[in-house]
Design a protein around this motif. Structure first.
Motif, PDB file in Angstrom:
ATOM      1  N   LEU A 108       8.467 -18.758 -10.933  1.00 27.18           N
ATOM      2  CA  LEU A 108       7.076 -18.556 -11.343  1.00 27.18           C
ATOM      3  C   LEU A 108       6.172 -18.433 -10.116  1.00 27.18           C
ATOM      4  N   THR A 109       6.372 -19.257  -9.121  1.00 25.28           N
ATOM      5  CA  THR A 109       5.590 -19.200  -7.890  1.00 25.28           C
ATOM      6  C   THR A 109       5.805 -17.870  -7.181  1.00 25.28           C
ATOM      7  N   LYS A 110       7.069 -17.432  -7.116  1.00 21.70           N
ATOM      8  CA  LYS A 110       7.380 -16.156  -6.473  1.00 21.70           C
ATOM      9  C   LYS A 110       6.710 -14.994  -7.206  1.00 21.70           C
ATOM     10  N   LEU A 111       6.725 -14.999  -8.548  1.00 22.39           N
ATOM     11  CA  LEU A 111       6.080 -13.939  -9.327  1.00 22.39           C
ATOM     12  C   LEU A 111       4.573 -13.925  -9.094  1.00 22.39           C
ATOM     13  N   GLU A 112       3.953 -15.080  -9.016  1.00 21.46           N
ATOM     14  CA  GLU A 112       2.509 -15.146  -8.748  1.00 21.46           C
ATOM     15  C   GLU A 112       2.191 -14.573  -7.375  1.00 21.46           C
ATOM     16  N   GLU A 113       3.024 -14.825  -6.381  1.00 27.38           N
ATOM     17  CA  GLU A 113       2.827 -14.263  -5.044  1.00 27.38           C
ATOM     18  C   GLU A 113       2.986 -12.745  -5.071  1.00 27.38           C
ATOM     19  N   ASP A 114       3.993 -12.262  -5.808  1.00 31.35           N
ATOM     20  CA  ASP A 114       4.206 -10.817  -5.933  1.00 31.35           C
ATOM     21  C   ASP A 114       2.994 -10.152  -6.601  1.00 31.35           C
ATOM     22  N   ILE A 115       2.473 -10.771  -7.639  1.00 31.10           N
ATOM     23  CA  ILE A 115       1.304 -10.219  -8.344  1.00 31.10           C
ATOM     24  C   ILE A 115       0.117 -10.151  -7.393  1.00 31.10           C
ATOM     25  N   SER A 116      -0.099 -11.190  -6.617  1.00 31.10           N
ATOM     26  CA  SER A 116      -1.198 -11.209  -5.649  1.00 31.10           C
ATOM     27  C   SER A 116      -1.027 -10.105  -4.613  1.00 31.10           C
ATOM     28  N   THR A 117       0.200  -9.928  -4.114  1.00 27.06           N
ATOM     29  CA  THR A 117       0.474  -8.874  -3.130  1.00 27.06           C
ATOM     30  C   THR A 117       0.226  -7.494  -3.735  1.00 27.06           C
ATOM     31  N   LEU A 118       0.701  -7.297  -4.951  1.00 26.00           N
ATOM     32  CA  LEU A 118       0.506  -6.001  -5.614  1.00 26.00           C
ATOM     33  C   LEU A 118      -0.989  -5.706  -5.836  1.00 26.00           C
ATOM     34  N   ARG A 119      -1.770  -6.729  -6.158  1.00 28.56           N
ATOM     35  CA  ARG A 119      -3.218  -6.524  -6.328  1.00 28.56           C
ATOM     36  C   ARG A 119      -3.855  -6.080  -5.018  1.00 28.56           C
ATOM     37  N   GLN A 120      -3.426  -6.689  -3.898  1.00 25.68           N
ATOM     38  CA  GLN A 120      -3.962  -6.317  -2.598  1.00 25.68           C
ATOM     39  C   GLN A 120      -3.580  -4.883  -2.240  1.00 25.68           C
ATOM     40  N   VAL A 121      -2.322  -4.518  -2.521  1.00 29.18           N
ATOM     41  CA  VAL A 121      -1.859  -3.153  -2.237  1.00 29.18           C
ATOM     42  C   VAL A 121      -2.633  -2.159  -3.101  1.00 29.18           C
ATOM     43  N   LEU A 122      -2.820  -2.492  -4.368  1.00 31.54           N
ATOM     44  CA  LEU A 122      -3.555  -1.609  -5.278  1.00 31.54           C
ATOM     45  C   LEU A 122      -4.994  -1.432  -4.814  1.00 31.54           C
ATOM     46  N   ALA A 123      -5.651  -2.496  -4.414  1.00 32.42           N
ATOM     47  CA  ALA A 123      -7.031  -2.404  -3.922  1.00 32.42           C
ATOM     48  C   ALA A 123      -7.092  -1.518  -2.688  1.00 32.42           C
ATOM     49  N   SER A 124      -6.127  -1.649  -1.805  1.00 32.39           N
ATOM     50  CA  SER A 124      -6.084  -0.829  -0.596  1.00 32.39           C
ATOM     51  C   SER A 124      -5.903   0.645  -0.950  1.00 32.39           C
ATOM     52  N   LYS A 125      -5.001   0.920  -1.873  1.00 35.25           N
ATOM     53  CA  LYS A 125      -4.732   2.307  -2.279  1.00 35.25           C
ATOM     54  C   LYS A 125      -5.947   2.905  -2.989  1.00 35.25           C
ATOM     55  N   GLU A 126      -6.637   2.110  -3.821  1.00 37.11           N
ATOM     56  CA  GLU A 126      -7.837   2.608  -4.506  1.00 37.11           C
ATOM     57  C   GLU A 126      -8.934   2.947  -3.501  1.00 37.11           C
ATOM     58  N   LYS A 127      -9.061   2.125  -2.454  1.00 34.14           N
ATOM     59  CA  LYS A 127     -10.049   2.381  -1.418  1.00 34.14           C
ATOM     60  C   LYS A 127      -9.716   3.678  -0.687  1.00 34.14           C
ATOM     61  N   HIS A 128      -8.452   3.860  -0.337  1.00 33.46           N
ATOM     62  CA  HIS A 128      -8.009   5.085   0.343  1.00 33.46           C
ATOM     63  C   HIS A 128      -8.228   6.303  -0.559  1.00 33.46           C
ATOM     64  N   HIS A 129      -7.955   6.148  -1.830  1.00 35.30           N
ATOM     65  CA  HIS A 129      -8.143   7.199  -2.832  1.00 35.30           C
ATOM     66  C   HIS A 129      -9.603   7.645  -2.878  1.00 35.30           C
TER      67      HIS A 129
END
Length: 191
Positions: free
Chosen positions: A43-64
């Protein structure tokens, strides 16, 4: 074991259950400590993955959005493009085509019905105008108008319009030609 007072709908008295039996059937503790720690770790690992994916998505949206800005694509232009695409998709759909055809047919039928109705009304007015009662009414109106014109012209302003109208109406209401002949012209004699 205690029994509780019997209610109106209870067919048998309710008895309390032994506490030993309840502790044997504890559903919340069916996991071992090792399994519980493994699940918490996952569960802890999944929460970390979700947080990382949100950061990557925000970065990609900004670049977009930066790339769109460089191309001059504004939100309004995007909206127009999306609207035009949706409008085109809707117009090419079979439901739209069928509805359009149905409305076109209905419009043509409605137009034909109004044309037929207009023709029928015109015909009825023509028939009514040619009827003897309408002709008689028309002749009386023409006669009254002629009498009014004659009275107004012959009196030379000697009476008010209301008086002339009243006397003409009175004269046309009387259908005896002898009263009208003494004061009226040849045209009045035919009325």
């Amino acid at each position: 074991m205690e029994t509780r007072q019997q209610g109106l709908l209870d067919p048998e008295p309710v008895t309390e259950v032994d506490e030993e039996m309840v502790s044997d059937v504890d559903l919340n503790n069916t996991l071992t400590d090792e399994e519980r720690e493994e699940i918490l770790s996952e569960l802890t690992k999944l929460e970390e993955d979700i947080s990382t994916l949100r950061q990557v998505l925000a970065s990609k949206e900004k670049h977009h959005s930066e790339l769109k800005a460089k191309l001059g694509i504004t939100p309004l232009i995007e909206f127009k493009q999306n609207f035009n695409r949706s409008w085109y998709d809707m117009q090419t759909s079979t439901a739209y085509k069928k509805t359009s055809e149905t409305l076109s047919t209905a419009g043509q039928k409605t137009s034909a019905a109004f044309t037929t109705l207009g023709t029928a009304i015109s015909r009825k007015f023509g028939d009514m105008r040619n009827s003897p009662s309408f002709k008689s009414f028309e002749e009386k109106v023409e006669c009254t108008v002629s009498n009014i014109k004659t009275k107004v012209g012959s009196q030379g302003g000697g009476g008010s319009f209301e008086e002339v109208l009243s006397s003409a109406a009175h004269a046309s209401a009387q259908e005896t030609p002898s009263n009208n002949m003494s004061e009226s012209s040849d045209h009045e004699r035919t009325c």
